[in-house]
Design a protein around this motif. Sequence first.
Motif, PDB file in Angstrom:
ATOM      1  N   ALA A  32      42.577  -4.821 -63.231  1.00 51.08           N
ATOM      2  CA  ALA A  32      41.618  -4.273 -64.184  1.00 51.08           C
ATOM      3  C   ALA A  32      40.589  -5.339 -64.545  1.00 51.08           C
ATOM      4  O   ALA A  32      40.912  -6.512 -64.696  1.00 51.08           O
ATOM      5  CB  ALA A  32      42.350  -3.806 -65.423  1.00 51.08           C
ATOM      6  N   THR A  33      39.343  -4.929 -64.668  1.00 51.63           N
ATOM      7  CA  THR A  33      38.250  -5.810 -65.044  1.00 51.63           C
ATOM      8  C   THR A  33      37.776  -5.406 -66.430  1.00 51.63           C
ATOM      9  O   THR A  33      37.589  -4.218 -66.684  1.00 51.63           O
ATOM     10  CB  THR A  33      37.080  -5.665 -64.045  1.00 51.63           C
ATOM     11  N   PRO A  34      37.582  -6.357 -67.337  1.00 49.13           N
ATOM     12  CA  PRO A  34      37.089  -5.989 -68.676  1.00 49.13           C
ATOM     13  C   PRO A  34      35.760  -5.254 -68.595  1.00 49.13           C
ATOM     14  O   PRO A  34      34.839  -5.686 -67.904  1.00 49.13           O
ATOM     15  CB  PRO A  34      36.925  -7.336 -69.377  1.00 49.13           C
ATOM     16  N   ARG A  35      35.680  -4.142 -69.289  1.00 48.79           N
ATOM     17  CA  ARG A  35      34.493  -3.300 -69.366  1.00 48.79           C
ATOM     18  C   ARG A  35      34.248  -2.906 -70.813  1.00 48.79           C
ATOM     19  O   ARG A  35      35.169  -2.880 -71.624  1.00 48.79           O
ATOM     20  CB  ARG A  35      34.676  -2.010 -68.552  1.00 48.79           C
ATOM     21  N   VAL A  36      33.013  -2.523 -71.108  1.00 46.49           N
ATOM     22  CA  VAL A  36      32.668  -1.992 -72.420  1.00 46.49           C
ATOM     23  C   VAL A  36      32.619  -0.475 -72.306  1.00 46.49           C
ATOM     24  O   VAL A  36      32.026   0.069 -71.370  1.00 46.49           O
ATOM     25  CB  VAL A  36      31.319  -2.552 -72.912  1.00 46.49           C
ATOM     26  N   TYR A  37      33.258   0.196 -73.265  1.00 44.40           N
ATOM     27  CA  TYR A  37      33.297   1.654 -73.303  1.00 44.40           C
ATOM     28  C   TYR A  37      32.631   2.157 -74.574  1.00 44.40           C
ATOM     29  O   TYR A  37      32.639   1.481 -75.610  1.00 44.40           O
ATOM     30  CB  TYR A  37      34.750   2.155 -73.289  1.00 44.40           C
ATOM     31  N   LEU A  38      32.081   3.374 -74.492  1.00 43.26           N
ATOM     32  CA  LEU A  38      31.512   4.076 -75.632  1.00 43.26           C
ATOM     33  C   LEU A  38      32.368   5.312 -75.864  1.00 43.26           C
ATOM     34  O   LEU A  38      32.592   6.088 -74.934  1.00 43.26           O
ATOM     35  CB  LEU A  38      30.066   4.485 -75.330  1.00 43.26           C
ATOM     36  N   ARG A  39      32.884   5.480 -77.084  1.00 40.13           N
ATOM     37  CA  ARG A  39      33.726   6.638 -77.390  1.00 40.13           C
ATOM     38  C   ARG A  39      33.041   7.519 -78.428  1.00 40.13           C
ATOM     39  O   ARG A  39      32.607   7.036 -79.468  1.00 40.13           O
ATOM     40  CB  ARG A  39      35.079   6.210 -77.930  1.00 40.13           C
ATOM     41  N   PRO A  63      21.289  -2.303 -85.188  1.00 39.93           N
ATOM     42  CA  PRO A  63      21.286  -1.678 -86.524  1.00 39.93           C
ATOM     43  C   PRO A  63      20.901  -0.194 -86.521  1.00 39.93           C
ATOM     44  O   PRO A  63      21.391   0.567 -87.344  1.00 39.93           O
ATOM     45  CB  PRO A  63      20.272  -2.511 -87.311  1.00 39.93           C
ATOM     46  N   ASP A  64      20.054   0.237 -85.562  1.00 39.23           N
ATOM     47  CA  ASP A  64      19.674   1.652 -85.515  1.00 39.23           C
ATOM     48  C   ASP A  64      20.645   2.501 -84.681  1.00 39.23           C
ATOM     49  O   ASP A  64      20.509   3.710 -84.599  1.00 39.23           O
ATOM     50  CB  ASP A  64      18.246   1.819 -84.999  1.00 39.23           C
ATOM     51  N   GLY A  65      21.633   1.861 -84.047  1.00 41.61           N
ATOM     52  CA  GLY A  65      22.640   2.579 -83.272  1.00 41.61           C
ATOM     53  C   GLY A  65      22.170   3.096 -81.931  1.00 41.61           C
ATOM     54  O   GLY A  65      22.912   3.783 -81.244  1.00 41.61           O
ATOM     55  N   GLN A  66      20.957   2.755 -81.510  1.00 44.83           N
ATOM     56  CA  GLN A  66      20.401   3.264 -80.260  1.00 44.83           C
ATOM     57  C   GLN A  66      20.650   2.355 -79.064  1.00 44.83           C
ATOM     58  O   GLN A  66      20.447   2.749 -77.925  1.00 44.83           O
ATOM     59  CB  GLN A  66      18.890   3.488 -80.410  1.00 44.83           C
ATOM     60  N   ARG A  67      21.074   1.120 -79.328  1.00 44.66           N
ATOM     61  CA  ARG A  67      21.309   0.141 -78.265  1.00 44.66           C
ATOM     62  C   ARG A  67      22.666  -0.539 -78.481  1.00 44.66           C
ATOM     63  O   ARG A  67      23.171  -0.611 -79.584  1.00 44.66           O
ATOM     64  CB  ARG A  67      20.195  -0.910 -78.261  1.00 44.66           C
ATOM     65  N   VAL A  68      23.212  -1.052 -77.374  1.00 39.26           N
ATOM     66  CA  VAL A  68      24.443  -1.836 -77.427  1.00 39.26           C
ATOM     67  C   VAL A  68      24.123  -3.221 -76.877  1.00 39.26           C
ATOM     68  O   VAL A  68      23.538  -3.353 -75.802  1.00 39.26           O
ATOM     69  CB  VAL A  68      25.574  -1.187 -76.598  1.00 39.26           C
ATOM     70  N   ILE A  69      24.501  -4.235 -77.619  1.00 38.84           N
ATOM     71  CA  ILE A  69      24.353  -5.624 -77.192  1.00 38.84           C
ATOM     72  C   ILE A  69      25.728  -6.073 -76.740  1.00 38.84           C
ATOM     73  O   ILE A  69      26.731  -5.804 -77.413  1.00 38.84           O
ATOM     74  CB  ILE A  69      23.834  -6.495 -78.345  1.00 38.84           C
ATOM     75  N   MET A  70      25.806  -6.743 -75.585  1.00 40.22           N
ATOM     76  CA  MET A  70      27.103  -7.164 -75.060  1.00 40.22           C
ATOM     77  C   MET A  70      26.942  -8.399 -74.193  1.00 40.22           C
ATOM     78  O   MET A  70      25.839  -8.752 -73.796  1.00 40.22           O
ATOM     79  CB  MET A  70      27.726  -6.039 -74.241  1.00 40.22           C
ATOM     80  N   ASN A  79      26.064 -14.184 -70.238  1.00 37.91           N
ATOM     81  CA  ASN A  79      24.801 -14.035 -70.945  1.00 37.91           C
ATOM     82  C   ASN A  79      24.827 -12.763 -71.771  1.00 37.91           C
ATOM     83  O   ASN A  79      25.647 -11.870 -71.536  1.00 37.91           O
ATOM     84  CB  ASN A  79      23.620 -13.979 -69.959  1.00 37.91           C
ATOM     85  N   LEU A  80      23.914 -12.674 -72.734  1.00 40.58           N
ATOM     86  CA  LEU A  80      23.807 -11.498 -73.576  1.00 40.58           C
ATOM     87  C   LEU A  80      22.774 -10.536 -72.997  1.00 40.58           C
ATOM     88  O   LEU A  80      21.706 -10.951 -72.542  1.00 40.58           O
ATOM     89  CB  LEU A  80      23.396 -11.892 -74.999  1.00 40.58           C
ATOM     90  N   PHE A  81      23.125  -9.250 -73.036  1.00 44.31           N
ATOM     91  CA  PHE A  81      22.260  -8.184 -72.566  1.00 44.31           C
ATOM     92  C   PHE A  81      22.214  -7.093 -73.625  1.00 44.31           C
ATOM     93  O   PHE A  81      23.156  -6.940 -74.401  1.00 44.31           O
ATOM     94  CB  PHE A  81      22.810  -7.563 -71.277  1.00 44.31           C
ATOM     95  N   VAL A  82      21.137  -6.322 -73.635  1.00 46.33           N
ATOM     96  CA  VAL A  82      21.041  -5.154 -74.505  1.00 46.33           C
ATOM     97  C   VAL A  82      20.771  -3.942 -73.628  1.00 46.33           C
ATOM     98  O   VAL A  82      19.995  -4.014 -72.669  1.00 46.33           O
ATOM     99  CB  VAL A  82      19.958  -5.325 -75.601  1.00 46.33           C
ATOM    100  N   MET A  83      21.476  -2.838 -73.923  1.00 46.85           N
ATOM    101  CA  MET A  83      21.287  -1.597 -73.170  1.00 46.85           C
ATOM    102  C   MET A  83      20.850  -0.500 -74.120  1.00 46.85           C
ATOM    103  O   MET A  83      21.480  -0.281 -75.160  1.00 46.85           O
ATOM    104  CB  MET A  83      22.572  -1.161 -72.478  1.00 46.85           C
ATOM    105  N   ASP A  84      19.774   0.184 -73.759  1.00 46.43           N
ATOM    106  CA  ASP A  84      19.335   1.363 -74.483  1.00 46.43           C
ATOM    107  C   ASP A  84      20.256   2.507 -74.068  1.00 46.43           C
ATOM    108  O   ASP A  84      20.389   2.794 -72.870  1.00 46.43           O
ATOM    109  CB  ASP A  84      17.881   1.682 -74.126  1.00 46.43           C
ATOM    110  N   LEU A  85      20.914   3.149 -75.015  1.00 39.10           N
ATOM    111  CA  LEU A  85      21.900   4.176 -74.689  1.00 39.10           C
ATOM    112  C   LEU A  85      21.277   5.457 -74.146  1.00 39.10           C
ATOM    113  O   LEU A  85      21.933   6.189 -73.414  1.00 39.10           O
ATOM    114  CB  LEU A  85      22.774   4.480 -75.899  1.00 39.10           C
ATOM    115  N   ARG A  86      20.035   5.732 -74.473  1.00 40.99           N
ATOM    116  CA  ARG A  86      19.393   6.945 -73.948  1.00 40.99           C
ATOM    117  C   ARG A  86      18.901   6.753 -72.517  1.00 40.99           C
ATOM    118  O   ARG A  86      19.175   7.550 -71.642  1.00 40.99           O
ATOM    119  CB  ARG A  86      18.233   7.357 -74.848  1.00 40.99           C
TER     120      ARG A  86
END
Length: 104
Positions: A32-39, A63-70, A79-86
């Motif tokens: 298993a490889t560590p992954r980020v999940y959205l529930r 803060p607006d809940g529209q992006r995830v930083i990981m 490194n740090l990345f940000v993903m727009d959830l839409r």
Amino acid sequence: MFGLPDARFRPGADAAVFPSTRKSPIGNSARATPRVYLRNIETGQSEIVGNFPGMSFAPRFSPDGQRVIMSLQQGGNSNLFVMDLRSKSTTRLTDTPAIDTSPS
């Protein structure tokens, strides 16, 4: 909550992001490889946040809940990345030899 001690909740508490090492359908690795999940809190359905090579971990909502930083570890560097959830578009926030593992 939900047996997810590292879950971070979106403002409004309708979703949570969390790291997990459960077996991922990404790649052919037997481990298993560590992954980020959205529930989705209402339905209980989870999905992988992004299809990234390497490990993803330490997720936080913007803060607006529209992006995830990981953090993403690729090629031995985190490194740090940000993903727009839409749109699912991803932007690198750091690009250093330092180990960037905690967005907040």
